[in-house]
Scaffold this motif. Structure first.
Motif, short mmCIF file in Angstrom:
data_model
loop_
_atom_site.label_atom_id
_atom_site.label_comp_id
_atom_site.label_asym_id
_atom_site.label_seq_id
_atom_site.Cartn_x
_atom_site.Cartn_y
_atom_site.Cartn_z
N SER A 38 -16.58 3.18 5.63
CA SER A 38 -15.18 2.21 5.44
C SER A 38 -15.46 1.86 3.76
O SER A 38 -16.46 1.58 3.32
CB SER A 38 -15.22 1.00 6.33
OG SER A 38 -16.05 0.05 6.15
N LYS A 40 -13.70 -1.54 1.74
CA LYS A 40 -12.92 -2.77 2.13
C LYS A 40 -12.59 -3.38 0.62
O LYS A 40 -13.51 -3.49 0.12
CB LYS A 40 -13.51 -3.73 2.82
CG LYS A 40 -12.58 -5.07 3.25
CD LYS A 40 -13.46 -5.83 4.22
CE LYS A 40 -12.47 -7.09 4.50
NZ LYS A 40 -13.23 -8.02 5.24
N GLU A 43 -8.56 -8.13 1.38
CA GLU A 43 -8.50 -7.97 2.91
C GLU A 43 -8.24 -6.64 3.41
O GLU A 43 -8.05 -6.55 4.74
CB GLU A 43 -7.59 -9.30 3.26
CG GLU A 43 -7.79 -10.54 2.70
CD GLU A 43 -8.93 -10.94 3.64
OE1 GLU A 43 -9.10 -10.70 4.65
OE2 GLU A 43 -9.87 -11.67 2.75
N GLU A 44 -8.00 -5.57 2.60
CA GLU A 44 -7.60 -4.34 3.17
C GLU A 44 -8.88 -3.65 3.60
O GLU A 44 -9.57 -3.31 2.40
CB GLU A 44 -6.50 -3.59 2.26
CG GLU A 44 -5.23 -4.41 1.98
CD GLU A 44 -4.31 -3.72 1.17
OE1 GLU A 44 -4.31 -2.34 1.16
OE2 GLU A 44 -3.49 -4.22 0.52
N LYS A 45 -8.67 -3.13 4.52
CA LYS A 45 -10.05 -2.32 5.05
C LYS A 45 -9.38 -0.85 5.45
O LYS A 45 -8.61 -0.69 6.20
CB LYS A 45 -10.83 -2.69 6.18
CG LYS A 45 -12.08 -1.91 6.52
CD LYS A 45 -12.66 -2.62 7.53
CE LYS A 45 -13.98 -1.85 7.81
NZ LYS A 45 -14.95 -2.63 8.98
N GLU A 46 -10.14 0.01 4.80
CA GLU A 46 -9.67 1.62 5.12
C GLU A 46 -10.75 2.24 5.78
O GLU A 46 -12.20 2.49 5.10
CB GLU A 46 -9.40 2.40 3.53
CG GLU A 46 -9.07 3.75 3.92
CD GLU A 46 -8.63 4.38 2.61
OE1 GLU A 46 -8.09 5.60 2.76
OE2 GLU A 46 -8.83 3.88 1.48
N ASP A 47 -10.38 2.75 7.06
CA ASP A 47 -11.57 3.51 7.84
C ASP A 47 -11.62 4.72 7.35
O ASP A 47 -10.70 5.76 7.42
CB ASP A 47 -11.20 3.37 9.31
CG ASP A 47 -12.04 4.07 10.38
OD1 ASP A 47 -13.23 4.35 9.89
OD2 ASP A 47 -11.62 4.29 11.33
#
Length: 125
Positions: A38, A40, A43-47
């Protein structure tokens, strides 16, 4: 006298243990390809756990290769063991680098802050 000898023996064994742990950290980093789980940004988290084209390699000679999807970046890295920090050339806060939050044989988590935005990357073997 016996207390002094015991104290010296304790300090020597403690120093040896700390030194071996630092060597292990460097060896863990350079032990092969890390999959990026991941990323981050604020506040935006990309899996990225299902993305086969997202990985990172730390070479023992100080080079690294980072691939996120089809974007590739190469450069130099340095482990600052006393600060538990990874420094990448021209990346992250020049003063602090990327703070290692977790490092073992299976997981690496590091983070930096730039202009009040926190960047965090999680990697796994």
């Amino acid at each position: 006298m016996k207390k002094a000898i015991l104290l010296i023996a304790f300090l020597l064994s403690f120093s040896a243990l700390m030194y071996s742990q630092e060597i292990k950290k460097s060896a863990s980093l350079t032990s092969g390809k890390w999959r990026i789980e991941s990323l981050k940004i604020g506040e935006e988290k990309e899996d990225l756990s299902n993305c086969k084209n997202s990985w990172m390699v730390f070479e023992k000679d100080g080079n690294y290769q980072l691939v996120i999807r089809k974007t590739e970046k190469k450069g130099q890295w340095k482990l600052l063991e006393d600060k538990k920090t990874i420094k990448f050339e021209n990346e992250g806060d020049d003063t602090n680098g990327f703070q290692i939050l977790k490092l073992n044989d299976k997981e690496l988590l590091f983070s930096t802050k730039e202009n009040d935005v926190v960047y965090t990357m999680t990697l796994k073997k």
